[in-house]
Scaffold this active site. Sequence first.
Site, PDB file in Angstrom:
ATOM      1  N   ASP A  75       1.248  -1.127  -0.861  1.00 15.30           N
ATOM      2  CA  ASP A  75      -0.108  -0.105  -0.161  1.00 15.30           C
ATOM      3  C   ASP A  75       0.783   1.196   0.041  1.00 15.30           C
ATOM      4  O   ASP A  75       0.436   2.118  -0.492  1.00 15.30           O
ATOM      5  CB  ASP A  75      -0.910   0.010   0.900  1.00 15.30           C
ATOM      6  CG  ASP A  75      -0.666   0.168   2.571  1.00 15.30           C
ATOM      7  OD1 ASP A  75       1.001   0.283   2.465  1.00 15.30           O
ATOM      8  OD2 ASP A  75      -1.074   0.093   3.720  1.00 15.30           O
ATOM      9  N   SER A  76       2.288   0.827  -0.014  1.00 12.09           N
ATOM     10  CA  SER A  76       3.141   2.348   0.078  1.00 12.09           C
ATOM     11  C   SER A  76       2.787   2.838  -1.467  1.00 12.09           C
ATOM     12  O   SER A  76       3.179   3.949  -1.855  1.00 12.09           O
ATOM     13  CB  SER A  76       4.650   1.835  -0.166  1.00 12.09           C
ATOM     14  OG  SER A  76       4.749   0.843  -0.703  1.00 12.09           O
ATOM     15  N   GLU A 135       9.600  -4.088   9.920  1.00 10.79           N
ATOM     16  CA  GLU A 135      10.082  -2.557   9.719  1.00 10.79           C
ATOM     17  C   GLU A 135      10.847  -1.753  10.669  1.00 10.79           C
ATOM     18  O   GLU A 135      10.092  -1.050  11.154  1.00 10.79           O
ATOM     19  CB  GLU A 135       9.064  -1.771   8.592  1.00 10.79           C
ATOM     20  CG  GLU A 135       9.737  -0.504   8.037  1.00 10.79           C
ATOM     21  CD  GLU A 135       7.963  -0.104   7.096  1.00 10.79           C
ATOM     22  OE1 GLU A 135       6.849  -0.517   6.589  1.00 10.79           O
ATOM     23  OE2 GLU A 135       8.083   0.895   6.197  1.00 10.79           O
ATOM     24  N   ASP A 148      -1.218  -6.667   0.276  1.00 15.19           N
ATOM     25  CA  ASP A 148      -1.573  -5.384   1.255  1.00 15.19           C
ATOM     26  C   ASP A 148      -2.753  -5.610   1.171  1.00 15.19           C
ATOM     27  O   ASP A 148      -3.501  -5.021  -0.025  1.00 15.19           O
ATOM     28  CB  ASP A 148      -0.928  -4.330   0.829  1.00 15.19           C
ATOM     29  CG  ASP A 148       0.236  -3.979   2.206  1.00 15.19           C
ATOM     30  OD1 ASP A 148       0.719  -5.027   3.297  1.00 15.19           O
ATOM     31  OD2 ASP A 148       1.207  -3.122   1.691  1.00 15.19           O
ATOM     32  N   GLU A 176      -1.122  -5.495   9.024  1.00  9.83           N
ATOM     33  CA  GLU A 176       0.363  -4.917   9.917  1.00  9.83           C
ATOM     34  C   GLU A 176      -1.123  -4.891  11.076  1.00  9.83           C
ATOM     35  O   GLU A 176      -1.888  -4.323  11.576  1.00  9.83           O
ATOM     36  CB  GLU A 176      -0.209  -3.388   9.284  1.00  9.83           C
ATOM     37  CG  GLU A 176       1.102  -3.315   8.163  1.00  9.83           C
ATOM     38  CD  GLU A 176       1.123  -1.658   8.373  1.00  9.83           C
ATOM     39  OE1 GLU A 176       0.692  -0.499   8.707  1.00  9.83           O
ATOM     40  OE2 GLU A 176       1.510  -0.878   6.436  1.00  9.83           O
ATOM     41  N   LYS A 208      -0.684  -9.440   3.459  1.00  2.69           N
ATOM     42  CA  LYS A 208      -0.128  -8.721   4.286  1.00  2.69           C
ATOM     43  C   LYS A 208      -0.949  -7.907   5.422  1.00  2.69           C
ATOM     44  O   LYS A 208      -2.177  -7.388   4.076  1.00  2.69           O
ATOM     45  CB  LYS A 208       1.235  -8.373   3.802  1.00  2.69           C
ATOM     46  CG  LYS A 208       1.697  -7.156   4.901  1.00  2.69           C
ATOM     47  CD  LYS A 208       3.568  -7.286   4.051  1.00  2.69           C
ATOM     48  CE  LYS A 208       3.514  -5.793   4.089  1.00  2.69           C
ATOM     49  NZ  LYS A 208       3.224  -4.307   4.530  1.00  2.69           N
TER      50      LYS A 208
END
Length: 275
Positions: free
Chosen positions: A57-58, A193, A96, A126, A124
Amino acid sequence: MPYSSPGPEAALSKPVTINTLRKYKDSGEKFVVIALYDAHMAAMAQRCGVEAVLIGDSLGMTVLGYDSTVPVTMEHMIYHIEAVARGNNKSLIIGDLPFMTYATPEDALRNATRIMQAGAQMVKLEGGEWLAGTVTMLAERGIPVCAHLGLTPQSVNKFGGFRVQGRTPEQADTILADARRLADAGADLLVLECVPAELAQRITQAINIPTIGIGAGTDTDAQVLVINDILGLTEHPPKFSKNFLTETGDIPGAMKKYVADVKNGAFPGPDNIFE
Ligand code: KIV
């Protein structure tokens, strides 16, 4: 051989699966991940031997011009996952789940299904211990999960900025406990990260699933970088990244050099690491 030709020896010869990545952890050989967003870069990654590609999602920042990942939607993710999947049928494809699409187990199941049906082979998400039940629920239903700890960018507003995490002993203990809990819950991979190198090393030794570091030192099982950073497209590149284009002169060369430097331990170097 010039860098512009990765050469047939570099290309992935068969599809990479989670079993392949587990074998890397067991053998100690590093594997390589790139966050990228389109079919052509995805195809090049396959030719350069990149074992896994992440549609991160960057893309909210690297492609869409937002200043965080918070505005990214499921529609953005699906558009880019479909493109990447069209370009690459060998690297493991990780997609993501964007901000607030897995806040409840029901949301997680519905949205992870869409990510998988768009062409990802793993999702993925978070967060720490609070996601353990969701990870188990997805795993039991056949959806592999990559967890993500440390600097989790979807929580940038809670962190008060993009900051290294895990520097105090209390924070470090929490991240280590979260990693153990998520691995036990059935996560298949773990991104770490922007955490101190020593903490990433402890976590990598403590859990039996592969860890993927970004700003997490040399001792994770794999490294991930964002394609824009590899190619020097970022105006203010993060300390943990490296522009591989300046020393190689062309894009396939830059990608191949990144792969080679992760495999031989040259990247990350001392300048890319947090204490
Ligand atoms: O969104 C992303 O690209 C990521 C990587 C930086 C790990 O989460």
